[in-house]
Design an enzyme around this catalytic site. Structure first.
Site, PDB file in Angstrom:
ATOM      1  N   TYR A  53       0.841  -1.201   0.000  1.00 53.99           N
ATOM      2  CA  TYR A  53       0.000   0.000   0.000  1.00 53.99           C
ATOM      3  C   TYR A  53       0.879   1.257   0.000  1.00 53.99           C
ATOM      4  O   TYR A  53       1.659   1.487   0.932  1.00 53.99           O
ATOM      5  CB  TYR A  53      -0.934   0.015   1.200  1.00 53.99           C
ATOM      6  N   SER A 148      -6.038 -14.096   1.871  1.00 53.89           N
ATOM      7  CA  SER A 148      -6.833 -13.098   1.165  1.00 53.89           C
ATOM      8  C   SER A 148      -7.043 -13.578  -0.259  1.00 53.89           C
ATOM      9  O   SER A 148      -6.113 -14.084  -0.896  1.00 53.89           O
ATOM     10  CB  SER A 148      -6.092 -11.751   1.173  1.00 53.89           C
ATOM     11  N   ASN A 149      -8.278 -13.451  -0.748  1.00 56.76           N
ATOM     12  CA  ASN A 149      -8.612 -13.799  -2.136  1.00 56.76           C
ATOM     13  C   ASN A 149      -8.322 -15.263  -2.466  1.00 56.76           C
ATOM     14  O   ASN A 149      -7.848 -15.582  -3.550  1.00 56.76           O
ATOM     15  CB  ASN A 149      -7.843 -12.887  -3.106  1.00 56.76           C
TER      16      ASN A 149
END
Length: 306
Positions: A53, A148-149
């Site tokens: 990020y 995640s995912n």
């Protein structure tokens, strides 16, 4: 005030809503501090990060807030994610360990409360992930783990060697992105909604006490825009706005309350950097949509029950 939920069959208590920190690098130091402190004020103490990020800047900004507020670290839960590199995904032991080391340095903390593996790496070896997780746990650098995912068989492959309980799965889900819900309605049918792209991940998560963390809960498509106030969804906005007026909350609270109404006990990740909007969203845990209201919203988004 955002409520609390237990995840992992009582393994960990977290705020029912999480603040996503992908965009806090866009805030000034004072704005970031005010936003994080407001989050705690409204009961949101769980903060979601990732090493990618803002190229790591989001974690740095958060870390500076921790340093400038002694004692704050003990009041928050920090989650970060790793596994995405430029042009590839990487679940190697070396990358996991180096990513966590980098996140801890940027966050200026000694440990992560939660570490998630970001996007699936088809070249990963479960043994390597297990070794990395064991090292991180034994050294006290990470307390809890998740993914995640990922879909069920990918998780099961991980669990072949990983001994730590996987508490979370961060997945895209919103009123307008309901694929994992649609397939549960359209069983034994040949229409497009019956196609199961996710391996019954919703039911799997409930069976295995994994908490789904819906990301982009206000977005339609893949970061195509916000459905609230969009002329693409007039009927949906009409219903959401009516319910918001009836219950005395903002439209954002209704959108989050819709996710929280599901018995899967989800923990939505909200990425707003607007402090007032964050206050509005936190009120979602104060209301409970009826079954009739939940289905009305679902249908208003363009979904058709069989």
């Amino acid at each position: 005030m955002a409520a609390k939920i237990n995840v992992g069959n009582g393994t960990l208590e977290v705020s029912q809503i999480s603040l996503g920190c992908m965009r806090i690098a866009d805030l000034s130091p004072k704005e970031a501090e005010a936003h994080i402190l407001t989050s705690l004020e409204v009961g949101i103490d769980f903060f979601d990060h990732a090493d990618i990020y803002a190229g790591g800047k989001a974690e740095e900004v958060f870390g500076d807030v921790l340093v400038n507020n002694p004692g704050l670290r003990d009041k928050v839960l920090i989650q970060s994610k790793c596994g995405i590199r430029k042009g590839l995904f990487d679940f190697s032991k070396e990358h996991i360990l180096s990513s966590v080391e980098g996140s801890l340095k940027r966050l200026k903390t000694d440990y992560l409360d939660v570490l998630l593996l970001h996007r699936p790496d088809t070249l990963f070896e479960p043994e390597e992930v297990a070794e990395a997780f064991d090292i991180l746990e034994q050294k006290g650098l990470v307390k809890h783990f998740g993914v995640s995912n990922q879909k069920p068989l990918q998780i099961e492959l991980l669990k072949k060697n990983v001994k730590q309980k996987l508490l979370f799965n961060q997945l895209q889900l919103s009123i307008t992105n309901t694929g994992m819900i649609d397939t549960g309605f359209n069983v034994n049918m040949a229409n497009p909604a019956s196609i199961d792209h996710d391996g019954s991940i919703l039911e799997y998560s409930r069976l295995h006490d994994m908490t789904i963390q819906p990301w982009s809960p206000f977005q339609y498509g893949f970061f195509e825009g916000v459905f609230l106030g969009s002329d693409k969804y007039p009927e949906l906005n009409q219903v959401v706005n009516r319910l918001a007026d009836e219950k005395g909350v903002a439209d954002t609270a209704i959108a989050i309350a819709w996710l929280l109404r599901h018995p899967a006990k989800m923990q939505p990740i909200v990425g707003t950097t607007n402090t007032q909007r964050l206050r509005d969203i936190a009120k979602a845990t104060d209301i409970t949509l009826s079954k009739e209201e939940w289905y009305e919203i679902y249908r208003a988004a363009g979904n058709v029950l069989p």
